[in-house]
Write a protein that holds these residues in place. Structure first.
Motif, mmCIF file in Angstrom:
data_model
loop_
_atom_site.group_PDB
_atom_site.id
_atom_site.type_symbol
_atom_site.label_atom_id
_atom_site.label_comp_id
_atom_site.label_asym_id
_atom_site.label_seq_id
_atom_site.Cartn_x
_atom_site.Cartn_y
_atom_site.Cartn_z
ATOM 1 N N TYR A 186 0.832 -1.209 0.000
ATOM 2 C CA TYR A 186 0.000 0.000 0.000
ATOM 3 C C TYR A 186 0.867 1.259 0.000
ATOM 4 C CZ TYR A 186 -2.924 3.705 1.976
ATOM 5 O OH TYR A 186 -3.559 4.887 2.204
ATOM 6 N N ALA A 187 1.941 1.258 0.794
ATOM 7 C CA ALA A 187 2.777 2.450 0.952
ATOM 8 C C ALA A 187 3.712 2.672 -0.234
ATOM 9 C CB ALA A 187 3.596 2.346 2.241
ATOM 10 N N SER A 188 4.135 1.583 -0.880
ATOM 11 C CA SER A 188 5.123 1.710 -1.961
ATOM 12 C C SER A 188 4.515 1.622 -3.357
ATOM 13 C CB SER A 188 6.192 0.615 -1.816
ATOM 14 O OG SER A 188 5.606 -0.667 -2.007
ATOM 15 N N GLY A 189 3.373 0.964 -3.457
ATOM 16 C CA GLY A 189 2.747 0.813 -4.768
ATOM 17 C C GLY A 189 3.162 -0.453 -5.498
ATOM 18 N N TYR A 190 3.955 -1.309 -4.861
ATOM 19 C CA TYR A 190 4.354 -2.572 -5.490
ATOM 20 C C TYR A 190 4.581 -3.629 -4.410
ATOM 21 C CZ TYR A 190 9.059 -1.038 -4.120
ATOM 22 O OH TYR A 190 10.147 -0.602 -3.406
ATOM 23 N N SER A 191 4.527 -4.886 -4.825
ATOM 24 C CA SER A 191 4.707 -5.985 -3.873
ATOM 25 C C SER A 191 6.167 -6.091 -3.449
ATOM 26 C CB SER A 191 4.262 -7.311 -4.512
ATOM 27 O OG SER A 191 2.900 -7.262 -4.873
ATOM 28 N N PRO A 192 6.440 -6.455 -2.196
ATOM 29 C CA PRO A 192 7.830 -6.574 -1.735
ATOM 30 C C PRO A 192 8.537 -7.741 -2.411
ATOM 31 C CG PRO A 192 6.320 -7.412 -0.074
ATOM 32 C CD PRO A 192 5.471 -6.780 -1.119
ATOM 33 N N GLY A 193 9.822 -7.529 -2.721
ATOM 34 C CA GLY A 193 10.636 -8.593 -3.277
ATOM 35 C C GLY A 193 11.135 -9.513 -2.183
ATOM 36 N N LEU A 194 11.963 -10.478 -2.557
ATOM 37 C CA LEU A 194 12.434 -11.468 -1.593
ATOM 38 C C LEU A 194 13.204 -10.826 -0.440
ATOM 39 C CD1 LEU A 194 12.853 -14.352 -0.668
ATOM 40 C CD2 LEU A 194 14.830 -14.507 -2.200
ATOM 41 N N LEU A 195 14.169 -9.957 -0.746
ATOM 42 C CA LEU A 195 14.964 -9.324 0.307
ATOM 43 C C LEU A 195 14.097 -8.437 1.197
ATOM 44 C CD1 LEU A 195 18.227 -8.378 -1.656
ATOM 45 C CD2 LEU A 195 17.852 -10.307 -0.083
ATOM 46 N N GLN A 196 13.132 -7.761 0.590
ATOM 47 C CA GLN A 196 12.238 -6.907 1.365
ATOM 48 C C GLN A 196 11.327 -7.740 2.263
ATOM 49 O OE1 GLN A 196 10.684 -5.092 -2.071
ATOM 50 N NE2 GLN A 196 12.074 -3.330 -2.038
ATOM 51 N N ARG A 197 10.885 -8.896 1.771
ATOM 52 C CA ARG A 197 10.047 -9.767 2.604
ATOM 53 C C ARG A 197 10.838 -10.278 3.805
ATOM 54 N NH1 ARG A 197 8.229 -11.860 -2.458
ATOM 55 N NH2 ARG A 197 9.360 -13.821 -2.125
ATOM 56 N N ARG A 218 5.348 2.182 11.502
ATOM 57 C CA ARG A 218 6.558 3.007 11.477
ATOM 58 C C ARG A 218 7.732 2.235 10.869
ATOM 59 N NH1 ARG A 218 8.395 3.284 17.058
ATOM 60 N NH2 ARG A 218 9.191 1.245 16.429
ATOM 61 N N ASP A 219 7.905 0.992 11.290
ATOM 62 C CA ASP A 219 9.041 0.210 10.817
ATOM 63 C C ASP A 219 8.906 -0.149 9.338
ATOM 64 O OD1 ASP A 219 10.026 0.355 13.371
ATOM 65 O OD2 ASP A 219 9.306 -1.637 13.974
ATOM 66 N N VAL A 220 7.675 -0.416 8.897
ATOM 67 C CA VAL A 220 7.465 -0.719 7.473
ATOM 68 C C VAL A 220 7.815 0.487 6.614
ATOM 69 C CG1 VAL A 220 5.719 -1.208 5.712
ATOM 70 C CG2 VAL A 220 5.738 -2.520 7.836
ATOM 71 N N LEU A 221 7.448 1.673 7.068
ATOM 72 C CA LEU A 221 7.753 2.885 6.318
ATOM 73 C C LEU A 221 9.267 3.079 6.190
ATOM 74 C CD1 LEU A 221 5.062 5.362 7.676
ATOM 75 C CD2 LEU A 221 5.103 4.202 5.453
ATOM 76 N N MET A 222 10.004 2.679 7.193
ATOM 77 C CA MET A 222 11.464 2.742 7.105
ATOM 78 C C MET A 222 11.994 1.794 6.044
ATOM 79 S SD MET A 222 12.287 5.104 9.161
ATOM 80 C CE MET A 222 14.061 4.888 9.097
ATOM 81 N N VAL A 223 11.384 0.613 5.941
ATOM 82 C CA VAL A 223 11.775 -0.349 4.897
ATOM 83 C C VAL A 223 11.444 0.211 3.517
ATOM 84 C CG1 VAL A 223 11.394 -2.658 3.974
ATOM 85 C CG2 VAL A 223 11.486 -2.328 6.445
ATOM 86 N N VAL A 224 10.291 0.873 3.414
ATOM 87 C CA VAL A 224 9.902 1.468 2.133
ATOM 88 C C VAL A 224 10.887 2.547 1.718
ATOM 89 C CG1 VAL A 224 8.143 2.881 0.973
ATOM 90 C CG2 VAL A 224 7.457 0.962 2.440
ATOM 91 N N LEU A 225 11.315 3.386 2.675
ATOM 92 C CA LEU A 225 12.259 4.454 2.360
ATOM 93 C C LEU A 225 13.617 3.890 1.940
ATOM 94 C CD1 LEU A 225 11.446 6.984 5.212
ATOM 95 C CD2 LEU A 225 10.893 7.206 2.795
ATOM 96 N N ARG A 226 14.058 2.831 2.582
ATOM 97 C CA ARG A 226 15.321 2.219 2.216
ATOM 98 C C ARG A 226 15.279 1.585 0.835
ATOM 99 N NH1 ARG A 226 15.405 0.192 7.654
ATOM 100 N NH2 ARG A 226 14.849 -1.884 6.888
ATOM 101 N N ALA A 227 14.071 1.151 0.433
ATOM 102 C CA ALA A 227 13.932 0.494 -0.862
ATOM 103 C C ALA A 227 13.965 1.486 -2.025
ATOM 104 C CB ALA A 227 12.630 -0.315 -0.914
ATOM 105 N N LYS A 228 13.786 2.769 -1.735
ATOM 106 C CA LYS A 228 13.752 3.770 -2.807
ATOM 107 C C LYS A 228 15.169 4.222 -3.183
ATOM 108 C CE LYS A 228 9.131 5.535 -1.960
ATOM 109 N NZ LYS A 228 8.294 6.730 -1.693
#
Length: 228
Positions: A186-197, A218-228
């Motif tokens: 929902y936050a990123s607009g795409y499904s998480p990849g293997l490393l993100q999962r 909060r923690d998921v949003l940090m993962v989303v920011l790192r993925a960008k």
């Protein structure tokens, strides 16, 4: 809204915070009126629709679409057989049973909530009438059989929606992981990849009491920011 949820002592239209008693079946997404209504057809409940919604959105079970030639279950308005008996006949084939065993128990646990999400202990069997408009105003129905909200998931049995909730939170990591995975998408607009999962799974605390939704967000949003 207070009348809909059966909350006493609320007078006036201003918004205010209320608390349900500890033994209340309400609480959480599954028993919200909006979810209960959108998983019904407007007139009758559907354990299959509700069960599929919980299985996918809460538990995280991946399901295949039903076979194209499978028939729909029409409710028995005469209440000559119970809804469970109707669905039991429907899933006698191995193809149907494979999916129904993963969705039906969740849906039956919500059978105490009618198509609008209000609490009930008995089914209402519609009676014949001429004017549909009058049906909405007066209610042409008679009380029928008792609602059976019991079920079993694997080797675990439950009596009602409270028992189902206890089963779900007993495996909090599974429910929490499905939440963080869906929120990431929902936050990123795409499904998480293997490393993100893998990163998302690491966010989930070992102890149930430490697993809080606001911390996960909060923690998921940090993962989303790192993925960008």
């Amino acid at each position: 809204l207070a009348q809909h949820y059966g909350v006493d002592g609320v007078v006036g239209q201003q918004m205010r915070k209320v608390a349900f008693p500890l033994n209340s079946p309400r609480g959480g997404l599954m028993t919200m009126g909006s979810v209960l209504m959108v998983t019904a057809d407007g007139f009758d409940t559907s354990p299959i629709l509700r069960g599929a919604w919980i299985s996918k959105n809460i538990v995280g079970t991946t399901m295949s679409p039903p076979p194209p030639n499978v028939g729909e279950i029409e409710p028995d308005l005469s209440q000559s057989i119970t809804l469970k008996e109707q669905i039991a006949k429907h899933k006698k084939s191995k193809t149907c049973y494979a999916c129904h065993k993963s969705i039906d128990p969740y849906g039956f646990a919500l059978e105490n909530f009618d198509a609008t999400g209000q609490w009930r202990t008995q089914y209402r069997a519609k009676t014949k009438h001429k004017a549909t408009f009058q049906y909405r105003q007066k209610g042409y129905y008679k009380l029928a059989g008792e609602v059976d909200a019991s079920g079993e998931i694997g080797a675990s049995k439950f009596d009602d929606v409270i028992g189902l909730k206890e089963l779900l939170v007993a495996d909090h990591k599974k429910v929490a992981y499905n939440f963080v995975k869906n929120f990431f998408e929902y936050a990123s607009g795409y499904s998480p990849g293997l490393l993100q999962r893998v990163d998302l799974h690491k966010l989930i605390p070992e102890k149930q009491e430490d697993c809080r939704v606001r911390d996960l967000i909060r923690d998921v949003l940090m993962v989303v920011l790192r993925a960008k």
